[in-house]
Structures are given as C-alpha cells and as structure tokens.
Write a protein that holds these residues in place. Structure first.
Motif, PDB file in Angstrom:
ATOM      1  N   ARG A 250     -64.725  57.716  58.222  1.00 37.84           N
ATOM      2  CA  ARG A 250     -63.249  57.717  58.248  1.00 37.84           C
ATOM      3  C   ARG A 250     -62.737  57.599  59.675  1.00 37.84           C
ATOM      4  O   ARG A 250     -61.789  56.866  59.945  1.00 37.84           O
ATOM      5  CB  ARG A 250     -62.699  58.978  57.585  1.00 37.84           C
TER       6      ARG A 250
ATOM      7  N   ARG B  92     -63.290  54.003  60.904  1.00 39.36           N
ATOM      8  CA  ARG B  92     -62.313  53.091  60.307  1.00 39.36           C
ATOM      9  C   ARG B  92     -60.941  53.272  60.948  1.00 39.36           C
ATOM     10  O   ARG B  92     -60.235  52.301  61.204  1.00 39.36           O
ATOM     11  CB  ARG B  92     -62.218  53.322  58.802  1.00 39.36           C
TER      12      ARG B  92
ATOM     13  N   ARG C  67     -60.642  51.583  64.311  1.00 42.27           N
ATOM     14  CA  ARG C  67     -60.525  50.127  64.268  1.00 42.27           C
ATOM     15  C   ARG C  67     -59.087  49.674  64.090  1.00 42.27           C
ATOM     16  O   ARG C  67     -58.762  48.524  64.384  1.00 42.27           O
ATOM     17  CB  ARG C  67     -61.368  49.577  63.118  1.00 42.27           C
ATOM     18  N   GLN C  68     -58.235  50.545  63.617  1.00 44.90           N
ATOM     19  CA  GLN C  68     -56.839  50.198  63.379  1.00 44.90           C
ATOM     20  C   GLN C  68     -56.062  50.283  64.683  1.00 44.90           C
ATOM     21  O   GLN C  68     -56.361  51.103  65.546  1.00 44.90           O
ATOM     22  CB  GLN C  68     -56.211  51.144  62.344  1.00 44.90           C
TER      23      GLN C  68
END
Length: 70
Positions: free
Chosen positions: A31, A34, A37-38
C-alpha cells in the motif's frame, strides 16, 4: 484419515500468527509503495489580516484585491 483443525486452533499456533503478521506487514508495504507512485498534492495559503482593519472593511474592493493578490 484426514486431520481436521478449526481455524481458531490454527490461529493459536505461534508460527501461523507470525505468518499472519508477516502477510499484514507485506500488505502495508505494498500500500505504501502504491501510494508513493501517485503524484503528491498539497494545498497551501495565507491570509494577511492587515487589510482587514475596521477602515478597510467598508471598502470591499480592497479586501477582494488583497485576497486576489495573494
């Protein structure tokens, strides 16, 4: 003859609990990866109160001009 164990009996075993904690930690790392990466997003701002004196409140244009200038 198959041996049947309940889920609760399995969860009481130290090695099973350790494996569950390892899976939960791995899921948390996924999590976080991820989310990293945003693109980031932040909102900032400021408000100068010097234009909001009693005399300046009668001139709403000066307040709007001050807010738009920031």
């Amino acid at each position: 003859m198959a041996l049947r164990l309940s889920a609760e009996t399995l969860r009481q075993r130290a090695d099973v609990r350790s494996a569950e904690h390892q899976v939960a930690a791995a899921q948390a790392r996924v999590r976080q990866a991820r989310a990293a990466r945003q693109p980031g997003f932040a909102i900032g701002g400021s408000l100068g109160l010097s234009a909001l004196t009693l005399g300046a409140q009668t001139h709403s244009e000066s307040v709007v001009r001050t807010l738009w200038a920031a």
